[in-house]
Design a protein around this motif. Structure first.
Motif, PDB file in Angstrom:
ATOM      1  N   ARG A   1       0.830  -1.207   0.000  1.00 29.26           N
ATOM      2  CA  ARG A   1       0.000   0.000   0.000  1.00 29.26           C
ATOM      3  C   ARG A   1       0.868   1.263   0.000  1.00 29.26           C
ATOM      4  N   ALA A   2       1.924   1.254   0.816  1.00 31.26           N
ATOM      5  CA  ALA A   2       2.822   2.413   0.871  1.00 31.26           C
ATOM      6  C   ALA A   2       3.520   2.605  -0.478  1.00 31.26           C
ATOM      7  N   LYS A   3       3.937   1.510  -1.096  1.00 28.45           N
ATOM      8  CA  LYS A   3       4.597   1.587  -2.401  1.00 28.45           C
ATOM      9  C   LYS A   3       3.627   2.150  -3.445  1.00 28.45           C
ATOM     10  N   ALA A   4       2.384   1.708  -3.425  1.00 31.07           N
ATOM     11  CA  ALA A   4       1.378   2.219  -4.361  1.00 31.07           C
ATOM     12  C   ALA A   4       1.118   3.701  -4.118  1.00 31.07           C
ATOM     13  N   GLU A   5       1.073   4.117  -2.866  1.00 29.75           N
ATOM     14  CA  GLU A   5       0.844   5.527  -2.531  1.00 29.75           C
ATOM     15  C   GLU A   5       1.996   6.393  -3.043  1.00 29.75           C
ATOM     16  N   VAL A   6       3.219   5.916  -2.890  1.00 31.79           N
ATOM     17  CA  VAL A   6       4.386   6.658  -3.388  1.00 31.79           C
ATOM     18  C   VAL A   6       4.312   6.782  -4.907  1.00 31.79           C
ATOM     19  N   GLU A   7       3.954   5.706  -5.587  1.00 27.72           N
ATOM     20  CA  GLU A   7       3.827   5.740  -7.044  1.00 27.72           C
ATOM     21  C   GLU A   7       2.727   6.722  -7.473  1.00 27.72           C
ATOM     22  N   ASN A   8       1.598   6.709  -6.764  1.00 33.69           N
ATOM     23  CA  ASN A   8       0.510   7.643  -7.080  1.00 33.69           C
ATOM     24  C   ASN A   8       0.943   9.088  -6.861  1.00 33.69           C
ATOM     25  N   THR A   9       1.646   9.327  -5.771  1.00 34.84           N
ATOM     26  CA  THR A   9       2.128  10.677  -5.470  1.00 34.84           C
ATOM     27  C   THR A   9       3.112  11.138  -6.536  1.00 34.84           C
ATOM     28  N   ARG A  10       4.020  10.253  -6.940  1.00 32.54           N
ATOM     29  CA  ARG A  10       4.995  10.587  -7.976  1.00 32.54           C
ATOM     30  C   ARG A  10       4.277  10.887  -9.290  1.00 32.54           C
ATOM     31  N   ARG A  11       3.299  10.079  -9.654  1.00 31.89           N
ATOM     32  CA  ARG A  11       2.555  10.273 -10.895  1.00 31.89           C
ATOM     33  C   ARG A  11       1.795  11.604 -10.862  1.00 31.89           C
ATOM     34  N   ARG A  12       1.162  11.919  -9.717  1.00 30.82           N
ATOM     35  CA  ARG A  12       0.434  13.196  -9.600  1.00 30.82           C
ATOM     36  C   ARG A  12       1.403  14.377  -9.710  1.00 30.82           C
ATOM     37  N   ALA A  13       2.562  14.254  -9.071  1.00 36.20           N
ATOM     38  CA  ALA A  13       3.558  15.334  -9.144  1.00 36.20           C
ATOM     39  C   ALA A  13       4.056  15.515 -10.574  1.00 36.20           C
ATOM     40  N   ASP A  14       4.299  14.415 -11.281  1.00 32.17           N
ATOM     41  CA  ASP A  14       4.726  14.508 -12.678  1.00 32.17           C
ATOM     42  C   ASP A  14       3.653  15.180 -13.532  1.00 32.17           C
ATOM     43  N   ASP A  15       2.396  14.843 -13.288  1.00 34.90           N
ATOM     44  CA  ASP A  15       1.289  15.464 -14.025  1.00 34.90           C
ATOM     45  C   ASP A  15       1.218  16.960 -13.750  1.00 34.90           C
ATOM     46  N   GLU A  16       1.391  17.352 -12.484  1.00 34.15           N
ATOM     47  CA  GLU A  16       1.347  18.771 -12.122  1.00 34.15           C
ATOM     48  C   GLU A  16       2.494  19.545 -12.765  1.00 34.15           C
ATOM     49  N   VAL A  17       3.686  18.942 -12.794  1.00 37.06           N
ATOM     50  CA  VAL A  17       4.830  19.595 -13.435  1.00 37.06           C
ATOM     51  C   VAL A  17       4.575  19.755 -14.926  1.00 37.06           C
ATOM     52  N   ALA A  18       4.030  18.722 -15.554  1.00 40.25           N
ATOM     53  CA  ALA A  18       3.725  18.803 -16.986  1.00 40.25           C
ATOM     54  C   ALA A  18       2.704  19.902 -17.264  1.00 40.25           C
ATOM     55  N   LYS A  19       1.666  19.997 -16.425  1.00 42.98           N
ATOM     56  CA  LYS A  19       0.669  21.052 -16.597  1.00 42.98           C
ATOM     57  C   LYS A  19       1.277  22.432 -16.370  1.00 42.98           C
ATOM     58  N   ALA A  20       2.139  22.544 -15.362  1.00 43.65           N
ATOM     59  CA  ALA A  20       2.777  23.830 -15.079  1.00 43.65           C
ATOM     60  C   ALA A  20       3.636  24.274 -16.258  1.00 43.65           C
ATOM     61  N   ARG A  21       4.364  23.344 -16.860  1.00 43.69           N
ATOM     62  CA  ARG A  21       5.172  23.692 -18.033  1.00 43.69           C
ATOM     63  C   ARG A  21       4.290  24.094 -19.205  1.00 43.69           C
ATOM     64  N   LYS A  22       3.222  23.349 -19.399  1.00 43.39           N
ATOM     65  CA  LYS A  22       2.347  23.586 -20.538  1.00 43.39           C
ATOM     66  C   LYS A  22       1.655  24.939 -20.451  1.00 43.39           C
ATOM     67  N   PHE A  23       1.225  25.321 -19.242  1.00 44.45           N
ATOM     68  CA  PHE A  23       0.451  26.546 -19.077  1.00 44.45           C
ATOM     69  C   PHE A  23       1.225  27.661 -18.377  1.00 44.45           C
ATOM     70  N   ALA A  24       2.543  27.569 -18.315  1.00 42.39           N
ATOM     71  CA  ALA A  24       3.348  28.575 -17.617  1.00 42.39           C
ATOM     72  C   ALA A  24       3.203  29.951 -18.240  1.00 42.39           C
ATOM     73  N   VAL A  25       3.004  30.008 -19.507  1.00 39.43           N
ATOM     74  CA  VAL A  25       2.931  31.280 -20.204  1.00 39.43           C
ATOM     75  C   VAL A  25       1.521  31.881 -20.173  1.00 39.43           C
ATOM     76  N   GLU A  26       0.561  31.171 -19.606  1.00 41.66           N
ATOM     77  CA  GLU A  26      -0.827  31.618 -19.617  1.00 41.66           C
ATOM     78  C   GLU A  26      -0.998  32.998 -18.971  1.00 41.66           C
ATOM     79  N   GLY A  27      -0.428  33.205 -17.800  1.00 37.78           N
ATOM     80  CA  GLY A  27      -0.556  34.500 -17.120  1.00 37.78           C
ATOM     81  C   GLY A  27       0.076  35.624 -17.917  1.00 37.78           C
ATOM     82  N   PHE A  28       1.211  35.340 -18.506  1.00 37.49           N
ATOM     83  CA  PHE A  28       1.891  36.343 -19.322  1.00 37.49           C
ATOM     84  C   PHE A  28       1.056  36.673 -20.561  1.00 37.49           C
ATOM     85  N   ALA A  29       0.501  35.652 -21.189  1.00 35.57           N
ATOM     86  CA  ALA A  29      -0.324  35.872 -22.379  1.00 35.57           C
ATOM     87  C   ALA A  29      -1.554  36.712 -22.041  1.00 35.57           C
TER      88      ALA A  29
END
Length: 170
Positions: free
Chosen positions: A41-69
């Motif tokens: 369960r702990a291993k699955a939770e770590v994997e889920n947390t890592r996956r969510r963090a990777d998704d958030e980083v990808a979204k942040a990169r994708k939409f980083a210019v949104e405020g500037f635009a």
């Protein structure tokens, strides 16, 4: 009767066939199963947390210019409005250009883009300035004589160094 037959064996607790050993073995197996489950369960939770963090980083990169635009859209609107009036007087166009420049400067500042515009006589800083030439001048050596092009910082990082002329050593 021999002595081996007359004396009952002593219970050492190591015999797996006794009820105490069987109970202890069952208890340890249950504990092992619980710990294995907790580990998985702990291993699955770590994997889920890592996956969510990777998704958030990808979204942040994708939409980083949104405020500037969003900050640039009013500037675009002003420029579009300016060219929509081809018969406007020069004074009116110049006034609009100044207003658009103020909008652009404000939008850049809101997005942490700050200009580097050192004054004459300021000390040359190779981290923020790029010397184009050195000229003889009546001021300290390695000080700025003239700014040819402003530079810009973005969040304390040089986006473009200021192009400057510096005073030559005497």
């Amino acid at each position: 009767m021999t002595q081996d037959q007359a004396t009952p064996p002593q219970d050492t607790g190591a015999d797996a066939g006794t009820p105490d050993a069987a109970t202890e073995l069952a208890s340890l197996n249950q504990r092992l199963a619980e710990m294995s489950d907790a580990y998985l369960r702990a291993k699955a939770e770590v994997e889920n947390t890592r996956r969510r963090a990777d998704d958030e980083v990808a979204k942040a990169r994708k939409f980083a210019v949104e405020g500037f635009a969003e900050a640039m859209l009013p500037v675009l609107d002003s420029l579009t409005a300016a060219i929509a009036l081809p018969d406007a007087k020069v004074e009116t166009v110049l006034e609009g250009v100044h207003a658009t420049l103020r909008q652009l400067t404000s939008a850049l500042e809101r997005n942490k883009v700050v200009e580097i515009n050192p004054g004459a006589g300021a000390k040359f800083d190779p981290h923020q300035h790029q010397a184009i030439s050195a000229v003889p001048a009546d001021q300290e050596p390695n000080t700025i004589v003239m700014v040819l092009q402003k530079g810009f910082l973005i969040a304390d990082r040089v986006l473009r160094p200021a192009l400057v002329t510096v005073s030559a050593p005497k």
